[in-house]
Scaffold this motif. Structure first.
Motif, PDB file in Angstrom:
ATOM      1  N   ARG A  10       0.833  -1.202   0.000  1.00  0.00           N
ATOM      2  CA  ARG A  10       0.000   0.000   0.000  1.00  0.00           C
ATOM      3  C   ARG A  10       0.871   1.257   0.000  1.00  0.00           C
ATOM      4  NH1 ARG A  10      -2.612  -0.905   4.258  1.00  0.00           N
ATOM      5  NH2 ARG A  10      -4.642  -1.610   3.453  1.00  0.00           N
ATOM      6  N   ALA A  11       1.886   1.272   0.862  1.00  0.00           N
ATOM      7  CA  ALA A  11       2.760   2.446   0.923  1.00  0.00           C
ATOM      8  C   ALA A  11       3.548   2.621  -0.366  1.00  0.00           C
ATOM      9  CB  ALA A  11       3.708   2.313   2.118  1.00  0.00           C
ATOM     10  N   LEU A  12       4.004   1.521  -0.957  1.00  0.00           N
ATOM     11  CA  LEU A  12       4.788   1.607  -2.192  1.00  0.00           C
ATOM     12  C   LEU A  12       3.941   2.148  -3.340  1.00  0.00           C
ATOM     13  CD1 LEU A  12       7.434   0.964  -3.712  1.00  0.00           C
ATOM     14  CD2 LEU A  12       6.514  -1.335  -4.112  1.00  0.00           C
ATOM     15  N   ILE A  13       2.725   1.654  -3.494  1.00  0.00           N
ATOM     16  CA  ILE A  13       1.864   2.096  -4.595  1.00  0.00           C
ATOM     17  C   ILE A  13       1.434   3.542  -4.409  1.00  0.00           C
ATOM     18  CG2 ILE A  13      -0.385   1.706  -5.668  1.00  0.00           C
ATOM     19  CD1 ILE A  13       0.028  -1.260  -5.207  1.00  0.00           C
ATOM     20  N   LEU A  18       0.592   6.377  -7.350  1.00  0.00           N
ATOM     21  CA  LEU A  18      -0.515   7.337  -7.207  1.00  0.00           C
ATOM     22  C   LEU A  18      -0.013   8.730  -6.871  1.00  0.00           C
ATOM     23  CD1 LEU A  18      -2.958   5.033  -5.223  1.00  0.00           C
ATOM     24  CD2 LEU A  18      -2.700   5.300  -7.698  1.00  0.00           C
ATOM     25  N   GLU A  19       1.159   8.816  -6.220  1.00  0.00           N
ATOM     26  CA  GLU A  19       1.765  10.105  -5.866  1.00  0.00           C
ATOM     27  C   GLU A  19       0.781  11.019  -5.137  1.00  0.00           C
ATOM     28  OE1 GLU A  19       3.234  11.720  -9.463  1.00  0.00           O
ATOM     29  OE2 GLU A  19       4.859  10.265  -9.671  1.00  0.00           O
ATOM     30  N   GLY A  20       0.105  10.434  -4.187  1.00  0.00           N
ATOM     31  CA  GLY A  20      -0.817  11.207  -3.362  1.00  0.00           C
ATOM     32  C   GLY A  20      -2.139  11.535  -4.020  1.00  0.00           C
ATOM     33  N   SER A 103       1.198   2.048 -15.163  1.00  0.00           N
ATOM     34  CA  SER A 103       2.016   2.671 -14.118  1.00  0.00           C
ATOM     35  C   SER A 103       2.360   1.665 -13.019  1.00  0.00           C
ATOM     36  CB  SER A 103       1.285   3.872 -13.525  1.00  0.00           C
ATOM     37  OG  SER A 103       1.025   4.854 -14.514  1.00  0.00           O
ATOM     38  N   LEU A 104       1.401   0.823 -12.665  1.00  0.00           N
ATOM     39  CA  LEU A 104       1.665  -0.208 -11.656  1.00  0.00           C
ATOM     40  C   LEU A 104       2.732  -1.188 -12.141  1.00  0.00           C
ATOM     41  CD1 LEU A 104      -2.018  -0.902 -10.568  1.00  0.00           C
ATOM     42  CD2 LEU A 104      -0.215   0.024  -9.102  1.00  0.00           C
ATOM     43  N   ALA A 106       5.103  -0.678 -14.411  1.00  0.00           N
ATOM     44  CA  ALA A 106       6.409  -0.019 -14.474  1.00  0.00           C
ATOM     45  C   ALA A 106       7.029   0.132 -13.086  1.00  0.00           C
ATOM     46  CB  ALA A 106       6.267   1.342 -15.147  1.00  0.00           C
ATOM     47  N   CYS A 107       6.207   0.392 -12.099  1.00  0.00           N
ATOM     48  CA  CYS A 107       6.713   0.548 -10.735  1.00  0.00           C
ATOM     49  C   CYS A 107       7.224  -0.773 -10.178  1.00  0.00           C
ATOM     50  CB  CYS A 107       5.622   1.122  -9.838  1.00  0.00           C
ATOM     51  SG  CYS A 107       6.024   1.124  -8.076  1.00  0.00           S
ATOM     52  N   LEU A 108       6.442  -1.834 -10.304  1.00  0.00           N
ATOM     53  CA  LEU A 108       6.800  -3.114  -9.700  1.00  0.00           C
ATOM     54  C   LEU A 108       7.939  -3.799 -10.440  1.00  0.00           C
ATOM     55  CD1 LEU A 108       3.199  -4.396  -8.895  1.00  0.00           C
ATOM     56  CD2 LEU A 108       4.857  -3.370  -7.328  1.00  0.00           C
ATOM     57  N   LEU A 109       8.103  -3.493 -11.722  1.00  0.00           N
ATOM     58  CA  LEU A 109       9.212  -4.087 -12.469  1.00  0.00           C
ATOM     59  C   LEU A 109      10.560  -3.543 -12.027  1.00  0.00           C
ATOM     60  CD1 LEU A 109       7.920  -4.326 -16.156  1.00  0.00           C
ATOM     61  CD2 LEU A 109       8.507  -6.219 -14.626  1.00  0.00           C
ATOM     62  N   ARG A 110      10.592  -2.425 -11.339  1.00  0.00           N
ATOM     63  CA  ARG A 110      11.863  -1.849 -10.894  1.00  0.00           C
ATOM     64  C   ARG A 110      12.464  -2.621  -9.724  1.00  0.00           C
ATOM     65  NH1 ARG A 110       9.227   3.359 -11.861  1.00  0.00           N
ATOM     66  NH2 ARG A 110       8.704   3.502  -9.642  1.00  0.00           N
TER      67      ARG A 110
END
Length: 240
Positions: A10-13, A18-20, A103-104, A106-110
């Motif tokens: 949750r905190a990572l996403i 979502l960037e707030g 976006s999800l 791309a984020c998790l693939l890092r």
């Protein structure tokens, strides 16, 4: 352990995707009844499967040491369990859902594991990496269509996130007291051989013989048993 993984996801996403923004992150089962009540954008991470990762199972025991370096206890190595999440995006327009899924992904693939700086609780105390994989093909005994059929909902684009979590809850076996500073000592020496003439008496057994039988001298070797070696250097085949 599972709820701690939920908090990290949750905190990572929220921070990196979502960037707030005003998009909720939930962990509900996306059933038909639940989908009918969705009235705002959200990301759903539904935990649909828990099973042990047999490829990471270890054998033996791990030692625990005190400040002097002595072994004080032993415990079983951690066992890893795979938590499988079905990630879906819910908005009013499919295009927005696709953009959010992109976006999800791309984020998790890092990351090949949950970021260590975001671990807390027992996950941080273990001190081991928490591997994760995203969008891999499902195993042969499971398909996403079956998951949606079990939920009673309609098939929807989704991402499959699998996280291998170490679990260290196992019995602790206390080690015995250490050996003294002198350690173990062993003495080695030659054992004198006994012979038939050293007072043992005629007919008494000696070392290397069978009990109750006198030692016998080996039979002389016959000439045929000897190996004849002929020097052939500097000779011709006729001389040999």
């Amino acid at each position: 352990m599972i709820h701690e993984v939920d908090d990290v996801l949750r905190a990572l996403i929220r921070a990196e995707v979502l960037e707030g923004g005003p998009i909720a992150v939930v962990f509900d089962a996306p059933t038909r009844e639940w989908a009918a009540k969705v009235n705002s954008p959200m990301v759903n991470l539904y935990l649909y499967d828990i099973r042990e990762d047999m490829r990471r199972r270890e054998r033996g025991l791990h030692n625990e040491y005190d400040e002097r370096g002595a072994i004080v206890a032993r415990r079983r190595p951690p066992r890893y369990f795979k938590l499988s999440y079905l990630i879906t995006a819910w908005t009013k327009r499919p295009e927005d859902e696709h953009r959010l899924l992109s976006s999800l992904l791309a984020c998790l693939l890092r990351y090949e594991a949950l970021p260590p700086e975001r671990l807390a609780g027992s996950l941080a105390e273990i001190g081991a990496a928490v591997p994760m994989s995203i969008a891999l093909p499902p195993p042969e005994d499971r398909s996403f269509a079956d998951v949606w059929s079990a939920l009673g909902g309609e098939l929807k684009p989704s991402l499959d996130l699998v996280i291998s979590v170490p679990v260290t809850s196992s019995p602790v076996y206390e080690a015995g007291p250490p050996v003294g500073d002198e350690g173990l000592r062993a003495r080695f020496g030659d054992v004198p051989a006994r012979s038939a003439d050293s007072g043992a008496g005629a007919g008494q057994p000696v070392y290397g013989s069978r009990p109750g039988r006198p030692r016998r001298d080996p039979a002389p070797r016959r000439p045929s048993d000897a190996v004849r070696i002929t020097e052939t250097r500097g000779t011709t085949p006729e001389d040999v």
